[in-house]
Write a protein that holds these residues in place. Structure first.
Motif, short mmCIF file in Angstrom:
data_model
loop_
_atom_site.label_atom_id
_atom_site.label_comp_id
_atom_site.label_asym_id
_atom_site.label_seq_id
_atom_site.Cartn_x
_atom_site.Cartn_y
_atom_site.Cartn_z
N SER A 35 -26.00 -133.48 -73.06
CA SER A 35 -26.65 -134.31 -71.73
C SER A 35 -24.97 -134.93 -71.72
O SER A 35 -24.33 -135.59 -72.01
CB SER A 35 -27.44 -135.57 -72.54
N THR A 36 -24.44 -134.71 -70.43
CA THR A 36 -23.06 -135.25 -69.25
C THR A 36 -23.67 -136.91 -69.00
O THR A 36 -22.46 -136.99 -69.19
CB THR A 36 -23.39 -134.75 -68.57
N ASP A 37 -24.70 -137.13 -69.70
CA ASP A 37 -24.37 -139.03 -69.53
C ASP A 37 -24.01 -139.34 -71.13
O ASP A 37 -24.31 -140.45 -70.90
CB ASP A 37 -25.88 -139.26 -69.97
N GLY A 38 -24.02 -138.30 -72.30
CA GLY A 38 -23.38 -138.89 -73.86
C GLY A 38 -24.17 -139.00 -74.74
O GLY A 38 -23.43 -139.05 -75.74
N PHE A 39 -25.40 -138.61 -74.48
CA PHE A 39 -26.70 -139.45 -75.27
C PHE A 39 -28.14 -138.39 -75.32
O PHE A 39 -27.67 -138.59 -73.75
CB PHE A 39 -27.02 -140.65 -75.89
N VAL A 40 -28.79 -138.34 -75.98
CA VAL A 40 -30.32 -137.80 -75.54
C VAL A 40 -31.26 -138.95 -76.11
O VAL A 40 -30.67 -139.53 -77.72
CB VAL A 40 -30.39 -136.60 -76.14
N LEU A 56 -28.99 -139.37 -80.42
CA LEU A 56 -29.01 -138.30 -80.78
C LEU A 56 -27.12 -138.32 -79.34
O LEU A 56 -27.29 -137.61 -78.57
CB LEU A 56 -29.30 -137.10 -80.20
N ALA A 57 -26.34 -137.84 -80.07
CA ALA A 57 -24.53 -138.48 -78.47
C ALA A 57 -24.71 -137.21 -78.86
O ALA A 57 -24.07 -136.18 -79.57
CB ALA A 57 -23.96 -139.76 -79.98
N THR A 58 -24.11 -137.39 -77.87
CA THR A 58 -23.31 -135.82 -76.92
C THR A 58 -21.83 -135.85 -78.04
O THR A 58 -21.13 -136.88 -78.21
CB THR A 58 -23.34 -135.96 -75.70
N TYR A 88 -32.42 -131.30 -72.80
CA TYR A 88 -30.13 -131.48 -72.90
C TYR A 88 -30.10 -131.86 -74.04
O TYR A 88 -29.02 -132.21 -74.52
CB TYR A 88 -31.15 -133.08 -72.75
N VAL A 89 -30.91 -130.79 -74.79
CA VAL A 89 -30.06 -130.20 -76.33
C VAL A 89 -30.26 -128.96 -76.15
O VAL A 89 -30.25 -128.18 -75.55
CB VAL A 89 -31.17 -130.69 -77.18
N LYS A 90 -29.39 -128.29 -77.09
CA LYS A 90 -29.48 -127.07 -77.49
C LYS A 90 -29.50 -126.46 -79.37
O LYS A 90 -28.90 -127.77 -80.12
CB LYS A 90 -27.62 -126.80 -77.17
#
Length: 203
Positions: A35-40, A56-58, A88-90
């Motif tokens: 996520s380009t927001d920095g977290f999910v 879950l932080a980026t 938003y995850v991989k």
């Protein structure tokens, strides 16, 4: 006949070994935020309106994948089990790094004067934040308890959340902090009300 049985057994062994190898390989993979927001947000149930139980932080550590059926993936991060949106995850065997993240985040922090106020806050917000981290702090020479209620990549999002909280508990109860990078509290798994977390220190 014996040779056929031997060949069949040999082939079955190869297939089993290959399957075991694939399982081991998948076991080493973790779920990372992209996520380009920095977290999910990690939610209690697989839907957008479900309570947030963790983050879950980026560009931080990954979560263990428990199941990946459909849009929502069930994951475990530390002692928290919940669901993340697969958009938003991989899944990766190596840490996933994302560039272009916001340099400033906005954290909504509520301040209580006693643990009874903390418990009242969680009682009234049980559907949303009954597991947010609680921090003991000193403000104006007296002991207070701060609750990190939400973290946002935009100021407008933080203002909306802050206004909502203040409508429930009174003006000045919640305030917005700006941080360089994602706030430290967002890295923590959510803790039960009454359990003290590490001090809140904006980066």
């Amino acid at each position: 006949m014996k040779s056929k049985v031997f060949i069949l057994t040999f082939l079955m062994s190869i297939l089993c070994l290959n399957g075991w190898g694939m399982e081991q390989q998948l076991g080493k993979k973790l779920v990372y935020s992209i996520s380009t927001d920095g977290f999910v947000n990690v939610r209690k149930s697989p839907n957008i309106s479900s309570k947030i139980v963790g983050v879950l932080a980026t560009n931080r550590k990954g979560a263990v994948l428990m199941s990946s059926k459909g849009t929502w993936w069930k994951v475990r991060i530390d002692n928290v089990v919940g669901y993340v949106n697969s958009k938003y995850v991989k899944l990766s065997s190596t840490p996933v790094k994302i560039s272009g993240l916001p340099t400033v985040y906005y954290v909504v922090v509520s301040t209580c004067n006693s643990m009874s106020e903390v418990k009242n806050f969680f009682y009234n917000c049980s559907d949303l934040l009954d597991g947010s981290p609680v921090y003991k702090d000193t403000e104006g020479g007296k002991e207070v308890y701060k609750i990190c209620t939400s973290c946002h990549a935009t100021l407008s999002g933080a203002k909306e959340a802050c206004n909502f909280t203040n409508k429930l508990f009174g003006d000045g109860f919640a305030k917005i902090w700006s941080t360089q990078g994602l706030a430290e509290c967002a890295y923590l798994p959510m803790t039960p009300a009454g359990e003290m977390a590490i001090p809140l220190t904006p980066q």
